[in-house]
Enzyme design. Structure first.
Site, PDB file in Angstrom:
ATOM      1  CG  ASP A  37      22.989  11.461 -67.592  1.00  0.00           C
ATOM      2  OD1 ASP A  37      22.200  12.120 -66.893  1.00  0.00           O
ATOM      3  OD2 ASP A  37      23.584  10.447 -67.187  1.00  0.00           O
ATOM      4  CD  GLU A  39      16.517  14.641 -73.883  1.00  0.00           C
ATOM      5  OE1 GLU A  39      15.662  14.541 -74.770  1.00  0.00           O
ATOM      6  OE2 GLU A  39      16.280  14.420 -72.660  1.00  0.00           O
ATOM      7  CD  GLU A 117      17.909  17.842 -38.069  1.00  0.00           C
ATOM      8  OE1 GLU A 117      18.775  18.009 -38.955  1.00  0.00           O
ATOM      9  OE2 GLU A 117      17.597  18.715 -37.227  1.00  0.00           O
ATOM     10  CE  LYS A 119      27.390  13.095 -34.620  1.00  0.00           C
ATOM     11  NZ  LYS A 119      28.491  12.683 -35.494  1.00  0.00           N
ATOM     12  CG  ASP A 121      30.921   9.408 -40.304  1.00  0.00           C
ATOM     13  OD1 ASP A 121      31.446  10.425 -39.834  1.00  0.00           O
ATOM     14  OD2 ASP A 121      31.459   8.287 -40.257  1.00  0.00           O
ATOM     15  NE  ARG A 140      32.416  20.774 -37.100  1.00  0.00           N
ATOM     16  CZ  ARG A 140      31.257  20.995 -36.469  1.00  0.00           C
ATOM     17  NH1 ARG A 140      31.179  21.970 -35.584  1.00  0.00           N
ATOM     18  NH2 ARG A 140      30.201  20.280 -36.739  1.00  0.00           N
ATOM     19  CD  GLU A 177      28.512  16.759 -41.200  1.00  0.00           C
ATOM     20  OE1 GLU A 177      29.446  15.978 -41.477  1.00  0.00           O
ATOM     21  OE2 GLU A 177      28.626  17.684 -40.375  1.00  0.00           O
ATOM     22  CE1 TYR A 229      24.449  21.327 -38.910  1.00  0.00           C
ATOM     23  CE2 TYR A 229      25.333  19.693 -40.417  1.00  0.00           C
ATOM     24  CZ  TYR A 229      25.526  20.706 -39.522  1.00  0.00           C
ATOM     25  OH  TYR A 229      26.803  21.131 -39.209  1.00  0.00           O
ATOM     26  CE  LYS A 316      28.549   9.310 -32.809  1.00  0.00           C
ATOM     27  NZ  LYS A 316      29.897   9.748 -32.441  1.00  0.00           N
ATOM     28  CB  CYS A 410      61.585   7.954 -20.987  1.00  0.00           C
ATOM     29  SG  CYS A 410      61.186   8.777 -22.555  1.00  0.00           S
ATOM     30  CB  CYS A 413      65.275  10.559 -22.947  1.00  0.00           C
ATOM     31  SG  CYS A 413      64.092  10.762 -21.590  1.00  0.00           S
ATOM     32  CB  CYS A 428      59.326  11.080 -19.714  1.00  0.00           C
ATOM     33  SG  CYS A 428      61.054  11.566 -19.947  1.00  0.00           S
ATOM     34  CB  CYS A 434      62.200  13.744 -23.272  1.00  0.00           C
ATOM     35  SG  CYS A 434      61.438  12.245 -23.925  1.00  0.00           S
TER      36      CYS A 434
END
Length: 672
Positions: A37, A39, A117, A119, A121, A140, A177, A229, A316, A410, A413, A428, A434
């Site tokens: 680091d 150098e 691949e 996924k 997060d 995005r 990502e 990706y 998932k 409600c 209201c 409602c 409301c």
């Protein structure tokens, strides 16, 4: 002598830039440092000194520009050249088997390879390169447009400012990502704890928030990484997803090496099973596996649905579950009057975040699970995002427990609630009286995907309503700086920005205005279809129920909701007021000097690989000349424009239906 001196300086600068770019690549992409680091810092300081002494050799993509220093107060909204789609999710292997059946129906019985691949997060990003240099980075956003965060992205050292090699396209976008590895996240939190500050909740949100920091120097301090990706663009130098990953890696991008080609779904399942148990050893968060048809030609044949590609599916991993205590149930009122019961929980750690609340959905769900205050409940994150209660631990239920009685009026209201036949939610009916409904509709109206009013947020809307300054979204256009200034946290500049932001919203196109009106069941996609079909608000509100139903993809429920909206006198008055302020209530047709009506009334399906057009250019030519592009062959198809390697399923179907199959040369002759 002077010219030789300056040439020598320029050569030294260029040599240092190349050397530092290589060291960056070795360290941040290959994880293989070739110098210390210290150098590296010495060489960077030498380059900085030379660039400061010779500003005429400034290069926006120099390694010295990674340290930040740019302040961005307002992030410019930029349209994506190619839309950033979301992915369909699957939670079982059966879902993937069904997906393959749908693919084979379109492609025919072809041999399919898949790219698997992980996924990641993180926060999605699209980065544009021209002639091998980074020119723009955009979030995005809504998939059609996002925020320009180029200055912040340049501080991330795993993103090349200048590409390696020379076999990259002249212009392309690369998608990935932005993530925050666990080690960096823990270090950031430890530093916050040591100075008595609140630590960040999870790596994903911290990474996403970092992209919108105004000071790029602060972004540079965060150990963000970018995992790529996919490559998007025209005439790309590869024919498969996996080859695209290899190409991107060779150009200098950090492409995770966990990606693998699968010859069939069984190999996909093996990949999923392996990473379901080994993902916890990764240095960053991952919540599933993305499975893609490997062949780019097949991807083009399969095409896209409204929001996602047909050729990709996200599997998932099973959500993490925890148990905690239900302390109370409260009820929220949405902008349409829908009542949502909310579980208030004893705080618990779940999938990297502290969870205190969870949705109970509706009265039927509460009854089905027999959820009661005081119960010990099991909570998970649906799709790793929204916490939900999935079961009750009956063994730990208190003896004096009483069944939950759903509210009848409600909570805001006090109007008696209604529940329409066939619907799960209570409502409602006090639509115009409301407070949460009124505030919610105005908040929807100003939102980014709708009127996108700069300088006006959700909290400010509530402040304006509570101070009796607005009662509907048309009132926004009557606001003055003098009215706004006395409000809490309002200064001259912020008041002026709000008024100017409202005024500028009159430039927002009709399809976004239609979405902004908040008609029930009319989301972004439906609003665009209705705007394109009817061209203006007057034609739309005169349409009958049958006429609306006949519009492509508009069902009876949506049609009935549109009719009911325009029948209400209050809405008629608001629309006329919005018209008087200059809000766009008709499509502004862009004049295309090359447009004709030669293909009017004809429907074309495009299939195969072409030499004179790209598929997108071919589709645009069809639409520019009055034709319609179909996604699949049916009895309504007039022509199939076929290139090389036309999908066998489409070929077979076209022959069975006796639909003419023409070449791109035949198509060009039709236009002439």
């Amino acid at each position: 002598m002077t010219n030789f001196f300056y040439m020598d300086v320029l050569n030294t600068i260029q040599k240092l830039r190349e050397e530092l770019n290589l060291h960056n690549y070795n360290y941040y992409v290959l994880d293989n440092a070739t110098i210390t680091d210290y150098e590296f810092d010495i060489k960077l300081k030498e380059l900085q000194d030379l660039e400061n002494a010779h500003p005429e050799y400034f290069d926006i993509n120099s390694p010295t520009q990674r340290v930040g220093g740019t302040i961005t107060k307002n992030f410019q909204t930029v349209a994506h050249r190619q839309r950033m789609y979301s992915l369909d999710n699957s939670y079982s292997k059966e879902d993937l088997l069904d997906w393959e059946v749908r693919i084979q129906k379109v492609l025919g019985n072809v041999n399919l390879q898949y790219t698997c691949e992980l996924k990641y997060d993180g926060a999605s990003i699209s980065i544009t390169y021209e002639n091998g240099k980074l020119v723009r980075a955009v979030t995005r956003g809504d998939g059609f447009q996002g925020d320009d965060v180029t200055n912040n992205i340049k501080t991330i050292r795993s993103i090349p400012l200048t590409l390696k090699g020379d076999n990259y396209p002249d212009k392309f976008d690369i998608r990935g990502e932005i993530i925050l590895p666990f080690a960096g996240f823990e270090k950031m939190n430890q530093e916050l704890i040591e100075i008595g500050e609140t630590p960040y909740s999870n790596p994903r949100n911290t990474a996403s928030g970092s992209l919108k920091l105004q000071d790029s120097t602060e972004v540079a301090k965060r150990p963000l990484e970018c995992l790529l990706y996919s490559v998007a663009g025209e005439k790309l130098p590869f024919t498969s997803q996996f080859d695209g990953l290899i190409a991107a890696r060779n150009w200098g991008f950090k492409v995770p090496k966990e990606a693998k080609i699968a010859a069939n779904l069984q190999e996909v399942f093996d990949f999923i099973d392996y990473w379901d148990t080994h993902r916890h050893k990764l240095p960053y968060e991952t919540d599933g596996v993305v499975v893609k048809v490997n062949s780019i030609q097949y991807q083009e044949e399969l095409g896209y649905k409204a929001k996602s590609p047909r050729w990709a599916m996200a599997y998932k991993f099973k959500s993490e579950q925890v148990s905690t205590q239900l302390k109370s149930i409260s009820y929220q009122v949405g902008r349409t009057g829908s009542i949502t019961p909310v579980a208030n929980l004893k705080a618990v750690q779940l999938a990297g975040t502290i969870v205190k609340r969870a949705s109970l959905h509706n009265a039927d769900q509460i009854k089905k699970l027999d959820i009661r205050v005081g119960d010990t409940v099991f909570v998970e994150k649906g799709g790793e995002i929204i916490p939900k209660i999935i079961a009750v631990d009956l063994a730990q239920r208190p003896e004096n427990s009483l069944p939950t009685q759903y509210i009848t009026h409600c909570p805001e209201c006090q109007t008696e609630l209604v529940r329409n036949e066939g619907e799960a939610n209570h409502y409602c009916p006090n639509f115009y009286g409301c407070p949460p409904q009124i505030i919610g509709r105005i908040q929807h109206f100003i939102s980014r995907k709708a009127m996108d009013i700069e300088g006006l947020g959700g909290e400010t809307v509530a402040l304006l309503f509570n101070n009796d300054l607005v009662h509907n979204y048309a009132d926004l256009y009557d606001l003055t700086v003098e009215q706004i200034l006395p409000l809490e946290r309002m200064a001259q500049k912020s008041a002026e920005n709000l008024v100017n932001g409202v005024k500028k919203s009159t430039e927002i196109p009709f399809e976004s205005v239609l979405y902004a009106l908040g008609i029930r069941y009319v989301g972004e996609t439906v609003a665009k279809k209705l705007a394109k079909h009817y061209k203006n608000i007057d034609a739309l509100r005169k349409a009958s129920l049958i006429e609306l139903i006949l519009v492509d993809e508009i069902g009876e429920r949506i049609a009935q909701s549109v009719i009911e909206f325009f029948e209400k006198e209050e809405n008629k008055i608001i629309i006329e007021r919005l018209k008087s302020y200059g809000v766009q209530f008709e499509i502004i047709e862009k004049i295309n000097l090359n447009a004709t009506t030669k293909l009017e009334g004809k429907t074309f399906v495009v299939s195969g690989v072409f030499t004179q057009f790209s598929r997108d250019e071919l589709k645009k030519a069809i639409e520019d000349n009055g034709g319609k592009v179909g996604s699949s062959i049916s009895a309504k198809t007039n022509y199939v424009v076929a290139g090389d390697n036309m999908g066998p399923a489409k070929l077979d179907k076209a022959n069975k239906l006796n639909i003419p199959i023409i070449s791109e040369t035949d198509f060009m002759s039709m236009l002439q």
